[in-house]
Enzyme design. Structure first.
Site, short mmCIF file in Angstrom:
data_model
loop_
_atom_site.label_atom_id
_atom_site.label_comp_id
_atom_site.label_asym_id
_atom_site.label_seq_id
_atom_site.Cartn_x
_atom_site.Cartn_y
_atom_site.Cartn_z
N LYS A 35 0.84 -1.21 0.00
CA LYS A 35 0.00 0.00 0.00
C LYS A 35 0.87 1.26 0.00
O LYS A 35 0.64 2.21 -0.75
CB LYS A 35 -0.87 0.00 1.26
CG LYS A 35 -2.32 0.31 1.00
CD LYS A 35 -3.07 0.05 2.28
CE LYS A 35 -4.44 0.66 2.21
NZ LYS A 35 -5.15 0.52 3.45
N THR A 122 -13.10 4.86 15.07
CA THR A 122 -14.32 4.76 15.88
C THR A 122 -14.16 3.60 16.85
O THR A 122 -14.08 2.45 16.43
CB THR A 122 -15.54 4.56 14.97
OG1 THR A 122 -15.59 5.66 14.07
CG2 THR A 122 -16.83 4.49 15.78
N GLU A 151 -14.09 11.24 13.72
CA GLU A 151 -14.30 11.87 12.40
C GLU A 151 -15.76 11.72 11.99
O GLU A 151 -16.43 10.80 12.44
CB GLU A 151 -13.36 11.23 11.36
CG GLU A 151 -13.38 9.70 11.31
CD GLU A 151 -14.54 9.11 10.58
OE1 GLU A 151 -15.10 9.81 9.73
OE2 GLU A 151 -14.89 7.94 10.85
N PHE A 152 -16.20 12.63 11.13
CA PHE A 152 -17.59 12.56 10.64
C PHE A 152 -17.58 12.64 9.12
O PHE A 152 -18.36 13.38 8.51
CB PHE A 152 -18.42 13.69 11.26
CG PHE A 152 -18.40 13.69 12.76
CD1 PHE A 152 -19.18 12.81 13.48
CD2 PHE A 152 -17.56 14.55 13.45
CE1 PHE A 152 -19.15 12.78 14.87
CE2 PHE A 152 -17.52 14.54 14.85
CZ PHE A 152 -18.31 13.65 15.56
N LYS A 207 -19.59 10.28 18.65
CA LYS A 207 -19.45 9.61 17.35
C LYS A 207 -20.53 8.53 17.18
O LYS A 207 -21.24 8.48 16.17
CB LYS A 207 -18.05 9.00 17.25
CG LYS A 207 -17.85 8.06 16.12
CD LYS A 207 -17.91 8.75 14.78
CE LYS A 207 -17.89 7.72 13.67
NZ LYS A 207 -17.52 8.27 12.40
N ASN A 211 -23.97 8.67 14.60
CA ASN A 211 -24.27 7.68 13.56
C ASN A 211 -25.55 6.91 13.87
O ASN A 211 -26.33 6.59 12.97
CB ASN A 211 -23.08 6.72 13.40
CG ASN A 211 -22.03 7.29 12.46
OD1 ASN A 211 -22.22 8.37 11.90
ND2 ASN A 211 -20.92 6.60 12.30
N GLY A 256 -34.83 4.92 0.93
CA GLY A 256 -33.93 4.12 0.10
C GLY A 256 -34.05 2.64 0.44
O GLY A 256 -34.95 2.23 1.18
N GLY A 260 -26.26 1.30 4.34
CA GLY A 260 -25.15 0.35 4.32
C GLY A 260 -23.86 1.11 4.58
O GLY A 260 -23.88 2.17 5.21
N CYS A 263 -19.76 2.37 8.10
CA CYS A 263 -19.97 2.95 9.45
C CYS A 263 -21.29 2.58 10.10
O CYS A 263 -21.30 2.00 11.18
CB CYS A 263 -19.86 4.46 9.36
SG CYS A 263 -18.19 5.01 9.05
#
Ligand code: UDX
Length: 437
Positions: A35, A122, A151-152, A207, A211, A256, A260, A263
């Site tokens: 990577k 997370t 993070e968002f 966090k 979500n 919808g 999915g 997160c």
């Protein structure tokens, strides 16, 4: 400032690239040699709009580099972000923090000076406390200061979310960590971005709660959509009508096929697990998870119905438009397509499919799919089109050409992209979500 991002997935890479493009000196570290080698020649392992250009520019300006070497990365660093994966434990619902602990152990082993270690991954509430205990036990004199900073970032919009956040949430454990994070984010604070400085546990909870709330909002409108179909109401009008109430807000009210991605499914499960362990269950969220799972399967039933029911559907062919969990990403994790396609195949339906970015990853996930190079190739000789992911490519297609390529003008739109009246006038048997047919 000198910043290290550990882990070059969505979060780590976006964090490193964005801080570098804001003028900080960033190093992205990953233990995956291949990577890092790819990143060093300008190859980005994920599809994220705008990321590659920013990355290449930051490297050219000498603000960003990649390495596998902890000691080299941490030399002179002021802040190290842990941004590694926390996947759901196999066969369970807990978030697996093994990679976070391994990264922290490597930091303890290789750091060479004062350092603020910020957990961006997370992690279950209490993880920061646990790392603090490890620190006090294993290196009580190390000049290491812990903090949480969730993070968002939405995939597909991660750069914009990073550079123009609604808020920045930090949970520093001491004043050194607090000052370091403030200094790093001073540009955002000066621009008036809300800066929420709370305890590490509260930051971790923010966090998960954010979500969980968004997943609940989506699931709520999905159930309202199903009810609209029964009572003859239009969910788009209902979402507009309730979204104008400032207490509700217009976002995340698009019906919808079920949420999915990397997160929401993982984080809702993990929060339910924490809540159960703590003896304070979050029953709303348990229901959200169940309803969302059921929703994906109901989408397959909708397609089977449009083909005339179970008996008639057997042996027919469905063209699937969109495989990724949402547009502008190549991510297939927990995508509704993963539940819908096998359910259709089990009903004896043949699948042709097209996705602008997801087909390489999809080849390993699905069996017996005829992948096609364009949306039009996918519909050739099919008995129905099912739009699963609302890539803009699909909205721009000439529907007359699509109709001519199909055996029957049958269209199941799981993202409410097209107008039901125009579709009916165009001679389509058109079904969407929560809108009168
Ligand atoms: C999400 C959060 O938005 C982000 O803040 C967090 O840090 C990571 O998880 P992401 O998973 O990239 O981001 O996607 P998002 O745009 O939030 O969509 C999640 C899922 O909800 C997708 O499956 C999407 O299709 C679905 N969704 C979203 C709806 O079905 N309706 C909506 O109105 C919004």
């Amino acid at each position: 400032m000198k910043v290290v991002a550990i882990g070059t997935g969505y979060v780590g890479l976006v964090t490193g690239v964005c801080y570098a493009s804001l003028g900080h000196e960033a190093v992205c570290l990953d233990i995956d040699v291949a990577k890092v080698a790819a990143l060093n020649v300008g190859q980005v392992p994920i599809y994220e709009p705008g990321l590659k250009d920013r990355m290449v520019q930051a490297v050219a300006r000498g603000k960003l580099r990649f390495t596998t070497d902890y000691a080299e990365a941490l030399a002179g660093a002021e802040i190290a972000f842990i941004a590694v994966g926390t996947p759901t434990e196999e066969g369970g619902s807990k978030a697996n923090t093994t990679f976070v602990e391994a990264a922290f152990a490597s930091i303890l082993e290789h750091h060479s000076g004062p350092l603020t270690v910020v957990v961006k991954s997370t992690v279950p509430i209490g993880t920061n406390d646990r790392l603090q205990a490890i620190l006090e036990q294993q290196a009580p004199d190390a000049p290491i200061h812990l903090a949480s900073n969730p993070e968002f970032l939405r995939e597909g919009a991660a750069i914009d979310d990073f550079l123009n956040p609604d808020r920045i949430v930090v949970g520093p454990r001491d004043s050194t960590a607090s000052q370091a994070l403030r200094m790093l984010n001073q540009g955002f604070i000066d621009r008036g971005v809300a800066y929420v400085d709370v305890s590490a546990s509260s930051a971790e909870m923010i966090k998960y709660a954010a979500n969980a709330f968004l997943a609940t909002k989506i699931t709520f409108i999905n159930e309202v959509a199903s009810l609209c179909e029964r009572v003859g109401a239009d969910v788009e009008d209902v979402a507009h009508g309730i979204g104008l109430d400032q207490r509700i807000g217009p976002d995340f009210l698009a019906a919808g096929p079920g949420y999915g991605g990397s997160c929401f499914p993982k984080d809702t499960l993990a929060l339910v697990d924490t809540a159960q362990v703590e003896g304070s269950p979050v029953r709303i969220l348990e229901a959200v998870i169940d309803v969302n799972e059921a929703r994906k399967k109901e989408m397959a039933e909708k397609v089977i119905d449009s083909l005339g029911g179970v008996e008639r559907a057997r042996g027919k062919t469905v063209a699937i438009w969109g495989l990724t969990f949402k547009p502008n990403t190549d991510d297939l994790r927990d995508s509704p397509s993963i539940a819908i396609i096998p359910a259709l195949q089990q009903a004896g339906i043949h699948i042709r499919a097209f996705d602008p970015q997801g087909m390489a990853g999809a080849a390993d996930l699905f069996e017996n799919i005829a992948f096609q190079p364009t949306p039009l190739d996918a519909v050739q000789g099919a008995d129905c089109v099912c739009l699963v992911t609302h890539w803009s490519d699909f909205a721009e297609i000439d529907l007359e050409t699509v109709k001519a390529a199909l055996n029957t003008p049958c269209f199941v739109d799981l993202r409410n992209v097209f107008d039901p009246q125009a579709m009916a006038e165009g001679g389509w048997d058109y079904r969407s979500l929560g809108r009168p047919t």
